[in-house]
Design a protein around this motif. Structure first.
Motif, mmCIF file in Angstrom:
data_model
loop_
_atom_site.group_PDB
_atom_site.id
_atom_site.type_symbol
_atom_site.label_atom_id
_atom_site.label_comp_id
_atom_site.label_asym_id
_atom_site.label_seq_id
_atom_site.Cartn_x
_atom_site.Cartn_y
_atom_site.Cartn_z
ATOM 1 N N ASN A 136 0.807 -1.221 0.000
ATOM 2 C CA ASN A 136 0.000 0.000 0.000
ATOM 3 C C ASN A 136 0.843 1.275 0.000
ATOM 4 N N ALA A 137 2.128 1.143 -0.335
ATOM 5 C CA ALA A 137 2.982 2.334 -0.378
ATOM 6 C C ALA A 137 2.647 3.158 -1.606
ATOM 7 N N SER A 138 2.754 4.455 -1.467
ATOM 8 C CA SER A 138 2.534 5.348 -2.595
ATOM 9 C C SER A 138 3.849 6.009 -2.945
ATOM 10 N N ALA A 139 3.866 6.692 -4.096
ATOM 11 C CA ALA A 139 5.087 7.377 -4.520
ATOM 12 C C ALA A 139 5.526 8.403 -3.488
ATOM 13 N N ASP A 140 4.568 8.986 -2.768
ATOM 14 C CA ASP A 140 4.889 9.990 -1.759
ATOM 15 C C ASP A 140 5.663 9.395 -0.592
ATOM 16 N N ASP A 141 5.490 8.063 -0.364
ATOM 17 C CA ASP A 141 6.149 7.414 0.761
ATOM 18 C C ASP A 141 7.570 6.967 0.437
ATOM 19 N N MET A 142 7.928 6.963 -0.843
ATOM 20 C CA MET A 142 9.221 6.436 -1.258
ATOM 21 C C MET A 142 10.306 7.509 -1.220
ATOM 22 N N GLU A 143 11.525 7.049 -1.091
ATOM 23 C CA GLU A 143 12.662 7.961 -1.112
ATOM 24 C C GLU A 143 12.887 8.466 -2.536
ATOM 25 N N ASP A 144 13.452 9.637 -2.643
ATOM 26 C CA ASP A 144 13.672 10.245 -3.954
ATOM 27 C C ASP A 144 14.521 9.353 -4.851
ATOM 28 N N GLU A 145 15.501 8.681 -4.240
ATOM 29 C CA GLU A 145 16.380 7.819 -5.034
ATOM 30 C C GLU A 145 15.610 6.675 -5.676
ATOM 31 N N VAL A 146 14.645 6.126 -4.945
ATOM 32 C CA VAL A 146 13.843 5.024 -5.466
ATOM 33 C C VAL A 146 12.959 5.512 -6.613
ATOM 34 N N ILE A 147 12.355 6.673 -6.415
ATOM 35 C CA ILE A 147 11.505 7.269 -7.446
ATOM 36 C C ILE A 147 12.316 7.496 -8.718
ATOM 37 N N GLU A 148 13.499 8.058 -8.560
ATOM 38 C CA GLU A 148 14.351 8.340 -9.713
ATOM 39 C C GLU A 148 14.751 7.059 -10.429
ATOM 40 N N GLU A 149 15.030 5.993 -9.650
ATOM 41 C CA GLU A 149 15.425 4.721 -10.254
ATOM 42 C C GLU A 149 14.277 4.108 -11.042
ATOM 43 N N LEU A 150 13.086 4.187 -10.480
ATOM 44 C CA LEU A 150 11.907 3.685 -11.183
ATOM 45 C C LEU A 150 11.654 4.473 -12.463
ATOM 46 N N ASP A 151 11.776 5.772 -12.352
ATOM 47 C CA ASP A 151 11.528 6.633 -13.501
ATOM 48 C C ASP A 151 12.538 6.354 -14.608
ATOM 49 N N GLU A 152 13.817 6.190 -14.236
ATOM 50 C CA GLU A 152 14.853 5.902 -15.220
ATOM 51 C C GLU A 152 14.624 4.551 -15.877
ATOM 52 N N PHE A 153 14.190 3.563 -15.075
ATOM 53 C CA PHE A 153 13.911 2.232 -15.621
ATOM 54 C C PHE A 153 12.768 2.302 -16.631
ATOM 55 N N ASP A 154 11.742 3.085 -16.317
ATOM 56 C CA ASP A 154 10.590 3.204 -17.215
ATOM 57 C C ASP A 154 10.985 3.904 -18.513
ATOM 58 N N LYS A 155 11.820 4.917 -18.406
ATOM 59 C CA LYS A 155 12.209 5.673 -19.596
ATOM 60 C C LYS A 155 13.128 4.878 -20.511
ATOM 61 N N THR A 156 14.040 4.120 -19.932
ATOM 62 C CA THR A 156 15.031 3.412 -20.737
ATOM 63 C C THR A 156 14.594 2.001 -21.100
ATOM 64 N N VAL A 157 14.539 1.132 -20.108
ATOM 65 C CA VAL A 157 14.218 -0.273 -20.385
ATOM 66 C C VAL A 157 12.811 -0.432 -20.949
ATOM 67 N N MET A 158 11.807 0.052 -20.212
ATOM 68 C CA MET A 158 10.425 -0.090 -20.671
ATOM 69 C C MET A 158 10.154 0.801 -21.881
ATOM 70 N N GLY A 159 10.851 1.920 -21.945
ATOM 71 C CA GLY A 159 10.701 2.791 -23.109
ATOM 72 C C GLY A 159 11.134 2.084 -24.378
ATOM 73 N N ARG A 160 12.206 1.336 -24.300
ATOM 74 C CA ARG A 160 12.667 0.571 -25.457
ATOM 75 C C ARG A 160 11.665 -0.519 -25.831
ATOM 76 N N VAL A 161 11.090 -1.155 -24.826
ATOM 77 C CA VAL A 161 10.106 -2.206 -25.079
ATOM 78 C C VAL A 161 8.893 -1.624 -25.804
ATOM 79 N N ARG A 162 8.397 -0.500 -25.316
ATOM 80 C CA ARG A 162 7.226 0.123 -25.939
ATOM 81 C C ARG A 162 7.539 0.578 -27.358
ATOM 82 N N LEU A 163 8.736 1.125 -27.542
ATOM 83 C CA LEU A 163 9.116 1.619 -28.867
ATOM 84 C C LEU A 163 9.283 0.463 -29.856
ATOM 85 N N ALA A 164 9.908 -0.619 -29.414
ATOM 86 C CA ALA A 164 10.066 -1.792 -30.275
ATOM 87 C C ALA A 164 8.706 -2.355 -30.667
ATOM 88 N N ARG A 165 7.778 -2.348 -29.716
ATOM 89 C CA ARG A 165 6.420 -2.821 -29.996
ATOM 90 C C ARG A 165 5.743 -1.938 -31.026
#
Length: 272
Positions: free
Chosen positions: A9-38
């Motif tokens: 039940n954690a929300s983005a507001d409860d997470m540390e900035d470093e975790v948020i940044e890591e998730l965001d970077e993962f979405d932009k790069t790894v998942m971004g490539r997956v979406r683009l390839a699709r």
């Protein structure tokens, strides 16, 4: 590598900035490539079906004018009777994608002989012109990775990397020049602040695309053409019932658009 699971039940507001940044970077790069390839794969796979559809609908009289008439948002773009009549000569709408960057494309509008212009094809190109980075060392690589996606493609941004182009329509006379009869009106001559778009054909003769008709034609009208023709499109005209009521009341009224004889009947939209 993904960060460790967060507590229940954690929300983005409860997470540390470093975790948020890591998730965001993962979405932009790894998942971004997956979406683009699709998406790139979809462009390739869909092309033969669009070509087959093109052959089928070419046999249907006034297919594309009917598609546009059934598209709700286009009612605001085709406000003038002359625009409606001119578009009734539309025989084909086709999307040609850029070989290097398929998100860039040219929309081709094919017309039969008409009293307005001598062009058989009007084109609106959304040209791929990558914006130069502030630092030359930051230029993303154009070499594709194992997934077929390059860093340059991943860094693509429509607002900065796409430059809409303008053409000059070959009008047959000043009286038939719809952009002259219904010019675009801007706030204090500011090209980005459009008060009145005027004729739809201003879209071709002006380089900018203030109402984002690019996505309207590419993602909606072209992609769902058959559904719109059959009256089942996602942005179908009269979906809220208002236009359908008007159609019921004025079923035989002279205001209806006659697709077979467009120049003889008055359009539904009053001329302005």
């Amino acid at each position: 590598m993904l960060p460790p699971p967060a507590k229940a039940n954690a929300s983005a507001d409860d997470m540390e900035d470093e975790v948020i940044e890591e998730l965001d970077e993962f979405d932009k790069t790894v998942m971004g490539r997956v979406r683009l390839a699709r998406d790139y794969l979809a462009y390739t796979k869909l092309q033969p079906f669009y070509e087959e559809r093109r052959a089928v609908v070419s046999k249907i009289p006034k297919f594309w004018p009917q598609v546009l008439e059934n598209h709700g948002p286009m009612e605001m773009e085709l406000q003038h009777r002359d625009d409606i009549v001119a578009m009734s000569y539309l025989t084909d709408l086709w999307i040609v994608r850029d070989a290097k960057e398929p998100r860039a494309f040219t929309a081709e509008f094919h017309f039969s002989e008409n009293p307005y212009f001598s062009d058989t094809v009007l084109k609106k190109e959304f040209k791929y012109v990558p914006a130069p980075p502030e630092d030359a060392a930051d230029v993303p690589s154009s070499e594709p990775g194992e997934d077929g996606i390059s860093d340059a493609q991943l860094a693509f941004d429509w607002d900065t990397d796409i430059k809409p182009q303008a053409i000059k329509i070959k009008w047959k006379s000043d009286a038939k020049n719809l952009t002259k009869q219904h010019p675009r009106k801007n706030e204090d001559d500011d090209e980005e602040d459009v008060l009145d778009p005027g004729s739809f054909f201003n879209w071709f003769e002006h380089a900018d695309d203030p109402k984002d008709l690019a996505s309207t034609f590419e993602e909606d009208i072209f992609a769902h053409a058959i559904q719109y023709f059959l009256g089942k499109g996602p942005n179908q005209r009269g979906e809220d019932g208002s236009d359908e009521e008007d159609d019921d009341e004025d079923e035989d009224d002279e205001g209806s658009i006659d697709l077979e004889e467009p120049v003889k009947k008055k359009a539904k939209h009053s001329a302005t």
